[in-house]
Design an enzyme around this catalytic site. Structure first.
Site, PDB file in Angstrom:
ATOM      1  N   GLU A  97     -35.560  43.686 -12.244  1.00  0.00           N
ATOM      2  CA  GLU A  97     -34.766  42.475 -12.062  1.00  0.00           C
ATOM      3  C   GLU A  97     -35.625  41.222 -12.244  1.00  0.00           C
ATOM      4  O   GLU A  97     -36.788  41.199 -11.840  1.00  0.00           O
ATOM      5  CB  GLU A  97     -34.190  42.441 -10.640  1.00  0.00           C
ATOM      6  CG  GLU A  97     -33.215  43.543 -10.343  1.00  0.00           C
ATOM      7  CD  GLU A  97     -32.737  43.489  -8.907  1.00  0.00           C
ATOM      8  OE1 GLU A  97     -31.853  44.268  -8.563  1.00  0.00           O
ATOM      9  OE2 GLU A  97     -33.260  42.661  -8.116  1.00  0.00           O
ATOM     10  N   CYS A 112     -37.916  33.993 -10.944  1.00  0.00           N
ATOM     11  CA  CYS A 112     -38.499  34.995 -10.041  1.00  0.00           C
ATOM     12  C   CYS A 112     -38.739  36.261 -10.861  1.00  0.00           C
ATOM     13  O   CYS A 112     -37.829  36.780 -11.511  1.00  0.00           O
ATOM     14  CB  CYS A 112     -37.546  35.251  -8.880  1.00  0.00           C
ATOM     15  SG  CYS A 112     -38.157  36.477  -7.730  1.00  0.00           S
ATOM     16  N   CYS A 119     -40.859  49.828  -5.441  1.00  0.00           N
ATOM     17  CA  CYS A 119     -41.939  49.347  -4.582  1.00  0.00           C
ATOM     18  C   CYS A 119     -42.256  50.400  -3.528  1.00  0.00           C
ATOM     19  O   CYS A 119     -41.366  51.060  -3.010  1.00  0.00           O
ATOM     20  CB  CYS A 119     -41.536  48.046  -3.904  1.00  0.00           C
ATOM     21  SG  CYS A 119     -42.895  47.289  -2.976  1.00  0.00           S
ATOM     22  N   CYS A 123     -40.970  47.837   3.188  1.00  0.00           N
ATOM     23  CA  CYS A 123     -40.477  46.785   4.111  1.00  0.00           C
ATOM     24  C   CYS A 123     -39.045  47.160   4.498  1.00  0.00           C
ATOM     25  O   CYS A 123     -38.208  47.393   3.624  1.00  0.00           O
ATOM     26  CB  CYS A 123     -40.519  45.424   3.436  1.00  0.00           C
ATOM     27  SG  CYS A 123     -42.176  45.016   2.828  1.00  0.00           S
ATOM     28  N   CYS A 126     -35.675  45.653   2.954  1.00  0.00           N
ATOM     29  CA  CYS A 126     -35.659  45.375   1.517  1.00  0.00           C
ATOM     30  C   CYS A 126     -34.946  46.481   0.733  1.00  0.00           C
ATOM     31  O   CYS A 126     -35.195  47.666   0.947  1.00  0.00           O
ATOM     32  CB  CYS A 126     -37.101  45.230   1.030  1.00  0.00           C
ATOM     33  SG  CYS A 126     -37.221  45.061  -0.749  1.00  0.00           S
ATOM     34  N   CYS A 347     -33.321  41.066  -3.569  1.00  0.00           N
ATOM     35  CA  CYS A 347     -34.200  41.802  -4.474  1.00  0.00           C
ATOM     36  C   CYS A 347     -33.840  43.292  -4.462  1.00  0.00           C
ATOM     37  O   CYS A 347     -33.776  43.914  -3.409  1.00  0.00           O
ATOM     38  CB  CYS A 347     -35.634  41.571  -4.003  1.00  0.00           C
ATOM     39  SG  CYS A 347     -36.850  42.546  -4.830  1.00  0.00           S
TER      40      CYS A 347
END
Ligand code: SF4
Length: 366
Positions: A97, A112, A119, A123, A126, A347
């Site tokens: 993205e 961005c 990832c 977190c 997220c 995100c």
């Protein structure tokens, strides 16, 4: 874990020197290299190809060796506020993205950019991390996002003025490729964006901050803190168990001292988790004597978290009270306005939606 692909290379993977060397090896004059790359960086959305006059044999060899485009647009969502989210499909079929955010200034926009596919940081709030880590992006794939965002900005009669590495992934874990891409984005002969216009964000990977300092590029650093105490922070960000708040801030101090750039502290307000007045006071105490700014972020709910929790954004009243408490304690703080609340703004959300729809389509066919 899948390694970063190295072949085939794409034009955004190359510096002007590397393309020049390729041209010489192929028997052409390297003088064409900067012009070719400049055209690639400046192409419009309507005419994304390499519209540059070249000797016919060189043009043919170039297109055969580095086919365009190196990434294709899988989806695009445009919000009522003009925020535009792109889902780019890479050569290996994976997706990332990138987001274009219009500025208050009518002719400017910010981009961005993602640094990894997925990832591994975990977190808890997220969406990106829920699908795990797939691979690092190449420098060319990072540059490609910049080029695509610049084209979209131009179509909206705006100029892409700043880029932040706050998309999918942890930039410090792919720092070599991120820095290679940043050098091209900032190169006056290529992307022509200044170092000051680039921000690299991290969840607080201390060795990465040190390597960024050693690189000496003078880009901005953004630190995702999200809590002033180790216990709350480690509960939200697993990396908080490895590097405590004091260690991370000390690394940011060192970066700030050498780069002379103000560090931004990112703080996403979650109802009942990190938004108490005591936490506002503790955050101000931590930052007292430090020349750092706090960016308060409004949370966009993404469903159940990695650990099955359901986070909610702090109410507007609590958000304003938190902001006022920080300012009352002498901290420079801002509330970042929510971007694209009517699209998959958080995100990793759009990518997850696409993966879900593809899975639904596959099961309908089966
Ligand atoms: S917030 Fe950033 S670092 Fe944390 S899991 Fe999501 S993409 Fe990774």
């Amino acid at each position: 874990m899948t390694s970063t692909p190295t072949t085939p290379r794409s034009l955004p993977d190359l510096s002007a020197e590397e393309l020049g060397e390729w041209m010489e090896r192929e028997g052409f004059n390297a003088v064409h290299a900067p012009r070719v790359l400049r055209k690639l960086y400046d192409a419009s959305e309507e005419a994304p190809g390499l519209h540059v006059r070249l000797p016919a044999r060189l043009a043919e060899r170039l297109h055969a060796a580095f086919p365009l485009p190196s990434a294709s647009l899988a989806r695009r969502q445009v919000a009522a506020d003009g925020t535009c989210k792109l889902l780019l499909r890479l050569r290996d079929g994976r997706t990332v993205e990138s987001v274009l955010m219009p500025d208050f200034h009518p002719t400017r926009a910010a981009g961005c950019i993602s640094s990894q596919v997925g990832c591994a940081m975990g977190c808890d709030f997220c969406a990106t991390t829920q699908t795990g880590f797939e691979r690092n992006l190449t420098a060319g794939e990072i540059v490609e996002q910049f080029i695509q965002l610049r084209r979209v900005a131009r179509s909206a009669r705006r100029t892409l003025r700043t880029v932040v590495f706050m998309g999918m992934g942890e930039p410090m874990l792919n720092l070599r490729n991120v820095l290679t891409a940043v050098r091209r984005i900032a190169d006056p002969a290529l992307g022509a964006l200044g170092w000051r216009q680039v921000t690299i964000s991290t969840v607080g990977i201390v060795p990465g901050i040190e390597r960024l300092r050693e690189a000496g590029l003078g880009v901005h650093l953004a630190l995702s803190l999200h809590a002033p105490d180790d216990e709350t922070r480690a509960d939200l960000l697993p990396m908080g168990r490895r590097f405590d708040v004091q260690d991370v801030l000390a690394a940011a101090d060192r970066y700030q001292a050498s780069s002379r750039r103000i560090t931004t502290i990112q703080y996403c307000l979650l109802a009942g988790v990190n938004d108490s007045m005591a936490q506002a006071r503790d955050l101000s105490r931590l930052l007292a004597g430090r020349h750092m700014h706090v960016n308060l972020l409004r949370y966009s709910p993404t469903g159940l978290s990695l650990r099955g929790r359901s986070y909610a954004p702090s109410s507007l009243e609590r958000t304003e009270a938190f902001l006022a408490a920080l300012r009352a304690h002498g901290t420079v703080a801002h509330l970042r306005r929510a971007r694209g609340p009517d699209i998959d703004a958080a995100c990793g959300q759009l990518r997850r939606r696409e993966a879900g729809e593809n899975a639904d389509a596959a099961s309908a066919i089966a």
